[in-house]
Structures are given as structure tokens and as C-alpha cells.
Design a protein around this motif. Structure first.
Motif, mmCIF file in Angstrom:
data_model
loop_
_atom_site.group_PDB
_atom_site.id
_atom_site.type_symbol
_atom_site.label_atom_id
_atom_site.label_comp_id
_atom_site.label_asym_id
_atom_site.label_seq_id
_atom_site.Cartn_x
_atom_site.Cartn_y
_atom_site.Cartn_z
ATOM 1 N N VAL A 245 0.838 -1.210 0.000
ATOM 2 C CA VAL A 245 0.000 0.000 0.000
ATOM 3 C C VAL A 245 0.865 1.249 0.000
ATOM 4 O O VAL A 245 0.619 2.209 -0.743
ATOM 5 C CB VAL A 245 -0.943 0.002 1.232
ATOM 6 C CG1 VAL A 245 -1.640 1.352 1.369
ATOM 7 C CG2 VAL A 245 -1.977 -1.111 1.111
ATOM 8 N N ALA A 246 1.922 1.239 0.850
ATOM 9 C CA ALA A 246 2.808 2.402 0.946
ATOM 10 C C ALA A 246 3.574 2.616 -0.352
ATOM 11 O O ALA A 246 3.790 3.761 -0.777
ATOM 12 C CB ALA A 246 3.783 2.212 2.108
ATOM 13 N N SER A 248 2.500 1.806 -3.363
ATOM 14 C CA SER A 248 1.519 2.335 -4.315
ATOM 15 C C SER A 248 1.280 3.821 -4.066
ATOM 16 O O SER A 248 1.207 4.622 -5.010
ATOM 17 C CB SER A 248 0.210 1.545 -4.194
ATOM 18 O OG SER A 248 -0.789 2.102 -5.023
ATOM 19 N N ASP A 249 1.164 4.195 -2.785
ATOM 20 C CA ASP A 249 0.945 5.599 -2.427
ATOM 21 C C ASP A 249 2.143 6.454 -2.838
ATOM 22 O O ASP A 249 1.986 7.575 -3.335
ATOM 23 C CB ASP A 249 0.705 5.719 -0.923
ATOM 24 C CG ASP A 249 0.390 7.151 -0.504
ATOM 25 O OD1 ASP A 249 -0.360 7.834 -1.225
ATOM 26 O OD2 ASP A 249 0.921 7.592 0.537
ATOM 27 N N ARG A 252 2.047 7.092 -6.508
ATOM 28 C CA ARG A 252 0.987 8.084 -6.817
ATOM 29 C C ARG A 252 1.451 9.501 -6.493
ATOM 30 O O ARG A 252 1.233 10.433 -7.271
ATOM 31 C CB ARG A 252 -0.274 7.740 -6.027
ATOM 32 C CG ARG A 252 -1.453 8.672 -6.310
ATOM 33 C CD ARG A 252 -2.713 8.147 -5.655
ATOM 34 N NE ARG A 252 -2.579 8.085 -4.216
ATOM 35 C CZ ARG A 252 -2.767 9.132 -3.404
ATOM 36 N NH1 ARG A 252 -3.111 10.307 -3.912
ATOM 37 N NH2 ARG A 252 -2.643 9.011 -2.107
ATOM 38 N N GLN A 253 2.125 9.665 -5.346
ATOM 39 C CA GLN A 253 2.602 10.989 -4.963
ATOM 40 C C GLN A 253 3.664 11.493 -5.931
ATOM 41 O O GLN A 253 3.729 12.691 -6.233
ATOM 42 C CB GLN A 253 3.161 10.955 -3.538
ATOM 43 C CG GLN A 253 2.126 10.668 -2.444
ATOM 44 C CD GLN A 253 1.011 11.705 -2.423
ATOM 45 O OE1 GLN A 253 1.188 12.848 -2.843
ATOM 46 N NE2 GLN A 253 -0.157 11.288 -1.944
ATOM 47 N N GLU A 256 1.757 12.670 -9.004
ATOM 48 C CA GLU A 256 1.077 13.942 -8.758
ATOM 49 C C GLU A 256 2.061 15.107 -8.715
ATOM 50 O O GLU A 256 1.758 16.213 -9.179
ATOM 51 C CB GLU A 256 0.281 13.868 -7.447
ATOM 52 C CG GLU A 256 -0.923 12.951 -7.542
ATOM 53 C CD GLU A 256 -1.758 12.967 -6.265
ATOM 54 O OE1 GLU A 256 -1.395 13.703 -5.322
ATOM 55 O OE2 GLU A 256 -2.772 12.240 -6.220
ATOM 56 N N LYS A 306 3.695 15.761 0.845
ATOM 57 C CA LYS A 306 2.984 14.488 0.685
ATOM 58 C C LYS A 306 3.939 13.381 0.248
ATOM 59 O O LYS A 306 3.824 12.235 0.687
ATOM 60 C CB LYS A 306 1.849 14.633 -0.327
ATOM 61 C CG LYS A 306 0.650 15.414 0.193
ATOM 62 C CD LYS A 306 -0.476 15.411 -0.829
ATOM 63 C CE LYS A 306 -1.721 16.116 -0.285
ATOM 64 N NZ LYS A 306 -2.825 16.094 -1.272
ATOM 65 N N ALA A 310 4.803 10.028 2.302
ATOM 66 C CA ALA A 310 4.661 8.700 1.691
ATOM 67 C C ALA A 310 5.952 7.901 1.869
ATOM 68 O O ALA A 310 5.918 6.690 2.132
ATOM 69 C CB ALA A 310 4.309 8.837 0.212
ATOM 70 N N ARG A 313 6.053 6.694 5.468
ATOM 71 C CA ARG A 313 5.144 5.565 5.680
ATOM 72 C C ARG A 313 5.723 4.279 5.105
ATOM 73 O O ARG A 313 5.605 3.204 5.701
ATOM 74 C CB ARG A 313 3.776 5.866 5.054
ATOM 75 C CG ARG A 313 2.937 6.858 5.851
ATOM 76 C CD ARG A 313 1.495 6.861 5.353
ATOM 77 N NE ARG A 313 1.387 7.355 3.996
ATOM 78 C CZ ARG A 313 1.230 8.634 3.663
ATOM 79 N NH1 ARG A 313 1.181 9.552 4.620
ATOM 80 N NH2 ARG A 313 1.127 9.004 2.413
#
Length: 535
Positions: A245-246, A248-249, A252-253, A256, A306, A310, A313
Motif C-alpha cells: 500500500v505504501a 503504491s501511495d 501516486r505521490q 502527482e 505528501k 509517503a 510511511r
């Protein structure tokens, strides 16, 4: 946990070794009644913690409080060989005073020394008998006992003090199967508080809770070792999900942030175009430029924050996943064809009276078992050529290597890579480092001096040097390889030996470990060699 139910309390405990290396910093621990299995990787501080609790070491800060009398059996039992058994048990003075009273000397001094211990002889004898030392007399010298008997004698001495808290550090090391079962029974019937540092999985099945010492902190798991493994498996599965999950996040960051930079560049180009064409008053355009720069800066900083969050995390999630790296010994040069004669012992009599007559063919896996003092190590050293047989002949038909209990085959002042180079002088540095990676010595880890290695690392380094030797061994002799290894290292060793393609003769009292190796023949040494059913 209330103070009335606590047995050991460590408060803000700090301790460093003389060279400044910290072992514990502001460490806190509360242990209550029951049997606690203290586990952790080599070098995590398990033995150091027991020594701090026992008072063998003094903390630099903080305190240790133990409720009531305690007993302590250290990992490396060293007793004066000139002592008598009664002296080692700590009852010599009381027994002497008791004899003096029985002979008519009613001095107050003798009664003071005896105290309430009028049945000291009976208690000592019962304790020794219970631990399988019924053949050991109280006037016998320590030098006449085996290493395993010395360990049991230390345990007997601790039990005779009737402690409320008992500390055991690797108590099954050097114990044969019979002695281990005696110890298992003693642990299972214990009623006070007990802390056991051990890699013996069968012993850890008898505990009430597991304390996992990792990175200077203890995590508690209720139940025995099997329950701990189940809980840890669930925990690690969840931790691996969190990593995914981390990750993937984080991706994504990053996307972005890249999108935000593209949009910002477009705005800058549009603003410059408007400025160059002078479609609006200069004052208005300058103010818009300033506002755009402020907004763009805030937008960029938000995405950077962000992104950093991430990354944090992901780092936290990765820390929760334990390193399950495995040693690999998939070396084709070690392969032995089925049926090929590897070793022949023809009517061999060893230095201390053991006798052996058998052959090893093909990639056999032989477990050598027997009581303490039966001569297993002597037989392995005879096969390895370190000891000459009294009679008979030992013939080896393939390259052979021997891993002794003491792991003293490496040069302490050389690095891991340099030691391996001594065993394989024709190998290039790149080849050595490539193969060392299979033994989890990657990059700079291969340049560690042997003197700085932990117990598990030292074992891996020794195994690497022997397996990567020139020529590579097609017969591997191992003497109690799991002694002093943590549970993770034992698992790594088991996995490594599964991929070894040569013949193996291994002396061990660790039945759980032997069962994992796919043993093809079990040999018991008791004067002579007997083939037995699998244990």
C-alpha cells in the motif's frame, strides 16, 4: 501488572560496553510469574539482559529489581575443576556443620550454618536424581564431569536455593537427548517465574509467553513458540500488505508531483506570453505573476510534503517486515552421484575407545546422535584427519570439510572476504564477493573483520569459507552447528543445507533441526555404531 504480581522490573535501563557500543538505552521491561521464553537474533542483547538482571553487569543508568531469591544458569558454564560437587552446589559448609553436630559438637556456629536446612543431603540428592545425575556423588570432583553434566549441576545448584525467579541462558547447549528431556520436565513443572533464553524449539514449547527482543525493545506474544510463530506469520502478512500500500501511495505521490510541475511550467509559459504581448497593464501583470508564484510555491511544497510523508510511511512499513533472507548453497561442484563411495571407515577405533565400521555412499545425510561423552566429536575429528585412529582405516574419496563446534577456523583479524580468499586462493575478488552474497554478506558486509561479527554472522562466515573452498566439499562434517545460533540463523542453515548436493554427516542433539534436513540414516554412537529408527 501490579507490583505484587511482578517478578522482574527493568526501569529506564541503559548499558554500554567498554568500547562505547550501546546495548540498551532507556530500556523498560516487566516480567511476571510463569515461564517466559526470551528470543531474538544474535547480538540483540538477550544474554546481556540476563546478566544485568542477575547482577553480573551493572547498568550505567536505570535500575533492575528482582522479587525474592533468584537463580541464574549462564550460557557458558565455567566451574573450577578442582571443586567438589557439594562445593559447586553451595552446600559444603552446611553439610560440614551438620556432620559436626551429628558427631556431638553443639557449637552455636554450626547451628547457624545449618539454619533450617536440616535435610540438605536429601534435597541435594533428590535434585540431582531428578536431573539425571543419580550417578554423581557429592564428593566427586567437577573435573570428572562432562560439559552437559556441568550444566545440569549448575541448574541443580540454582534449584537448591529455592528461587522465586530462575534465569536460564541457552540451557540445552551441550546436553544430550536424555539430559534435554530431564530439563524439559524440570521447566514444565516450574511454579515460579522463569526467563529462558533459548533456540531450542522443543524447550520453547513449554513456555507460557514469548518475549521477542528486537532493536532494543520487547514485544510480547501469549502462548508457546508455536503460537508465537502463528501470530508472527499473521503480523508479517499484514506488514507486507502495508508495504505494498505504501509503495503504491509513493508512486501516486511521485506522479502527482510530476503533474504539478508540468502544470506550473505551463502557467509560467502562459504568463510570460501575456507579459511579452502586453495585453494587460504592467502593474496588473506583475501582481498576477507574484500571486502565481506564491500559489505555485504552495502547491509544489504541498506535493513535496505528501511525497516525504509517503516515503516515511513506506520506511515504517518496511521496518515492520523482518528480513527473511536465506542462505543458498546451490553449488553444482558439490554434487555427489548416487551410489558413489564417499567415505569408508574400516574397523576404526578412535582415541577414546569408540568403534565405527560403515560406509557413506552418494549424497547421504547421516545424523550422528548419542549421549554426552559418547565420542561423537572425536569420531568427526578422526574422519576429518585431526585425530589419528588407534586402529583401523579411514578413507575419504571426495573433497571434505569439517565445521567444528568452536568455529575457530577463521582468522579474527581478516575480513570475511579475505578469509574466504585464503580457502580459495585461485578465485578472483569478484567471484568471492558474488558467492558471499549467497551467504548474506553483500557489499560492505563482506569487508567486516571476523572479530566484529555476531554469533550468527560468524557461523555464516565460517560456513561460507568452507563451502566456497577450492575444491568445494562433497562431504561436509558438522558438529553441533545449532549451538549458540538464534532461531533465524537455524532457519537459514536448514534452508541452506536443503540445497546442498553433497554428502552430510552431522552430530547434533537438536532433533527438530535434524528432522528438517531430510536425514537418510540415523546412527547412534555408544561405544560402537548402531543404526536406529528416525527420532
Amino acid at each position: 501488572m501490579s507490583m505484587s504480581t511482578t517478578s522482574v522490573v527493568c526501569s529506564d535501563l541503559s548499558f554500554s560496553w567498554p568500547d562505547g557500543t550501546p546495548a540498551f538505552t532507556d530500556f523498560n521491561l516487566v516480567i511476571g510469574p510463569g515461564r517466559t521464553g526470551l528470543i531474538g537474533v544474535n547480538g540483540s542483547g538477550k544474554s546481556t539482559l540476563l546478566r544485568l538482571i542477575a547482577g553480573d553487569l551493572n547498568p550505567s543508568r536505570g535500575s533492575v529489581k528482582v522479587s525474592g531469591e533468584f537463580g541464574y544458569v549462564p550460557q557458558n558454564v565455567t566451574l573450577d575443576t578442582e571443586l567438589s560437587v557439594e562445593e559447586a552446589l553451595g552446600i559444603a559448609t552446611a553439610r560440614a556443620a551438620l556432620r559436626a553436630i551429628e558427631e556431638g559438637d553443639a557449637s552455636e556456629e554450626h547451628f547457624t550454618l545449618v539454619g533450617d536446612d536440616w535435610d540438605v543431603d536429601e534435597r541435594a540428592r533428590a535434585t540431582l536424581d531428578r536431573l539425571g545425575l543419580d550417578h554423581v556423588t557429592l564428593d566427586r570432583r567437577i573435573g570428572e564431569l562432562s560439559g552437559g553434566e556441568s550444566v545440569l549441576l549448575c541448574l541443580a545448584a540454582a534449584l537448591l536455593r529455592r528461587p522465586q525467579v530462575l534465569l536460564l541462558d541457552e540451557p540445552t547447549n551441550n546436553l544430550d537427548l536424555t539430559a534435554r528431556r530431564r530439563l524439559y520436565d524440570a521447566v514444565a513443572s516450574w511454579k515460579g517465574a522463569m526467563v529462558i533464553v533459548s533456540h531450542d524449539r522443543e524447550l520453547l514449547e513449554a513456555v507460557d509467553q514469548i518475549a521477542d527482543l528486537r532493536s532494543g525493545e520487547v514485544r510480547w506474544y501469549g502462548g508457546n513458540f508455536s503460537a508465537y510463530q502463528e501470530a508472527l506469520a499473521v503480523e508479517q502478512e499484514a506488514a507486507e500488505r502495508m508495504v505494498r500500500v505504501a509503495e503504491s501511495d509513493l508512486r501516486r505521490q511521485k506522479r502527482e508531483l510530476a503533474d504539478a510541475r508540468i502544470k506550473l511550467d505551463r502557467r509560467i509559459r502562459y504568463g510570460k506570453k501575456m507579459y511579452d504581448t502586453k495585453r494587460e497593464p504592467k502593474v496588473v501583470m506583475n501582481e498576477r505573476k507574484r500571486q502565481a508564484q506564491v500559489a505555485a510555491g504552495k502547491h509544489r511544497n504541498m506535493h513535496l510534503e505528501k511525497l516525504e510523508e509517503a516515503k516515511e510511511r513506506l520506511g515504517e512499513a518496511e521496518e515492520a517486515v523482518r528480513d527473511d533472507s536465506e542462505i543458498r548453497i546451490d553449488l553444482p561442484e558439490t554434487t555427489v552421484p548416487a551410489g558413489r563411495t564417499v567415505l569408508t571407515l574400516a574397523e576404526v577405533e578412535t582415541l577414546y575407545g569408540g568403534r565405527a565400521h560403515f560406509e557413506v555412499r552418494g549424497p547421504e545425510r547421516i545424523a550422528l546422535v548419542g549421549r554426552n561423552g559418547a565420542g561423537k566429536s572425536t569420531l568427526l575429528r578422526t574422519i576429518a584427519g585431526e585425530l589419528a585412529p588407534v586402529s583401523g582405516e579411514v578413507k575419504t574419496a571426495v573433497p571434505m570439510r569439517y565445521l567444528p563446534q568452536r568455529l575457530d577456523v577463521l582468522d579474527e583479524e581478516l575480513t570475511v572476504a579475505q578469509n574466504v580468499a585464503q580457502f580459495a586462493p585461485a578465485a578472483t575478488d569478484n567471484a568471492i564477493r558474488s558467492r558471499l552474497a549467497r551467504f548474506l554478506f553483500r557489499g560492505r558486509r563482506a569487508d567486516q573483520e571476523v572479530s566484529t561479527l555476531s554469533g550468527g554472522e560468524r557461523f555464516r562466515a565460517t560456513l561460507a569459507a568452507l563451502m566456497l573452498a577450492d575444491p568445494p566439499p562433497q562431504l561436509l562434517l558438522m558438529d553441533e552447528p545449532t549451538n549458540n545460533l538464534d532461531l533465524a540463523s537455524i532457519r537459514q542453515l536448514s534452508t541452506a543445507l536443503e540445497s546442498y548436493q553433497g554428502a552430510l554427516i552431522i552430530a547434533s542433539h537438536d532433533v527438530a533441526f535434524l528432522r528438517e534436513l531430510g536425514i537418510t540414516r540415523w546412527l547412534q554412537l555408544d561405544g560402537g555404531i548402531t543404526t536406529i529408527d528416525p527420532l
